[in-house]
Design a protein around this motif. Sequence first.
Motif, PDB file in Angstrom:
ATOM      1  N   SER A   1       0.828  -1.205   0.000  1.00 22.11           N
ATOM      2  CA  SER A   1       0.000   0.000   0.000  1.00 22.11           C
ATOM      3  C   SER A   1       0.863   1.256   0.000  1.00 22.11           C
ATOM      4  O   SER A   1       0.541   2.251  -0.659  1.00 22.11           O
TER       5      SER A   1
ATOM      6  N   ARG B   1       2.453   1.928  -3.454  1.00 23.35           N
ATOM      7  CA  ARG B   1       1.420   2.389  -4.398  1.00 23.35           C
ATOM      8  C   ARG B   1       1.119   3.870  -4.192  1.00 23.35           C
ATOM      9  O   ARG B   1       0.702   4.560  -5.128  1.00 23.35           O
ATOM     10  N   LYS B   2       1.296   4.343  -2.959  1.00 27.81           N
ATOM     11  CA  LYS B   2       1.059   5.753  -2.641  1.00 27.81           C
ATOM     12  C   LYS B   2       2.346   6.571  -2.734  1.00 27.81           C
ATOM     13  O   LYS B   2       2.422   7.676  -2.200  1.00 27.81           O
TER      14      LYS B   2
ATOM     15  N   PRO C   1      -3.879  -3.372   7.111  1.00 25.50           N
ATOM     16  CA  PRO C   1      -3.991  -2.018   6.543  1.00 25.50           C
ATOM     17  C   PRO C   1      -4.692  -1.034   7.465  1.00 25.50           C
ATOM     18  O   PRO C   1      -4.363   0.155   7.473  1.00 25.50           O
TER      19      PRO C   1
ATOM     20  N   GLU D   1      -2.987   2.305   8.659  1.00 27.79           N
ATOM     21  CA  GLU D   1      -3.626   3.587   8.387  1.00 27.79           C
ATOM     22  C   GLU D   1      -3.748   4.425   9.647  1.00 27.79           C
ATOM     23  O   GLU D   1      -3.487   5.637   9.637  1.00 27.79           O
TER      24      GLU D   1
END
Length: 337
Positions: A60, A63-64, A201, A205
């Motif tokens: 993740s 990807r960011k 995740p 987060e």
Amino acid sequence: MLTLSIIKFVMSATIIVIAGFYLTKCADSISELSKLNRLLVGGLFLAGATSLPELFVDLSAVRKNMPNLAVGDLLGSSLFNLLILAIADILHKGTGKIFTRTSGAHALSAAMSINVTALTGMAIFLGPYLSHFSFGEIGISPLVIVGAYLLGLRMILFEQSEIVEKRDRGPIPEKFKHKRALASAIAGYFVSALIILIMAPFLAEGAGNIADLTGLGKTFIGSTLVALCTSLPEMVSTITAVRMGAFDLAIGNIFGSNSFNMILLLPLDLVYVGDIFNSISRIHILTAFAVILATSVAVMGQLYQVERRKKFIDPDAFAIIGIVIGSLALLYGFREI
């Protein structure tokens, strides 16, 4: 905003802790019922499952476009894993200590961890020079790291598995003494691993939101807060294994997870647009060296036999804790790099 992030973090961490507990129980049951030794189960089944949060969180992150957060998490998680093993050794009150149990298989597993971490450090240092060497979207460095891992794994599986001592094995629970119990243990293993994968995740987060409010760099946050979060399964698994007297499972889990963390750079590099080693801070080399040093001390502690050790001088758990704390202090000092 901050309150919601803290709540999300705490709830996710709690679920991961519970899932990690059952993951260890199931992995140990698989070890007993399938006749596999705990080193192999810890280094493969348990290490692979407890490394799933790192994989999911870091995919993740890349990807960011946060490669420093992802690589910092992998190396920082390896550092925290060794810290967990050292603390578990100190708190263990039973007969024997983890770092005084010699085993050639453990030394081999640790050596593999040192090798792949050293290759990772070299890849970070040489990132700008090796960025032109690639196979499609995959750089040459992750392939070399995976190749070294597979060679080391072959040695552990086919040459050293028989030397693991069986005296650490506890009694087999009554309900696991039939064939159906093996299927139940395997099912429980995958369910627990799936729960960790799903909750990872949310935990990341929540930790990321908290980290943003502090204003600290992504490298430092990835190597500390995020790494600590993704190391929760290893913490629960290791402590549970030590309490069961399954030292082979505990040590195999830590060394196996640290090796597994490094091969996760391959899927990260595949997903990341560009060469991930050419896009991250060179300060990650410090974390890699700290992991290598702490792992070396752990191996020396297993082989160094004296009646009484001097804290922070002779190789033992306290020395590892000192290395981890010192390296984290240096990371904080260079957090803006």
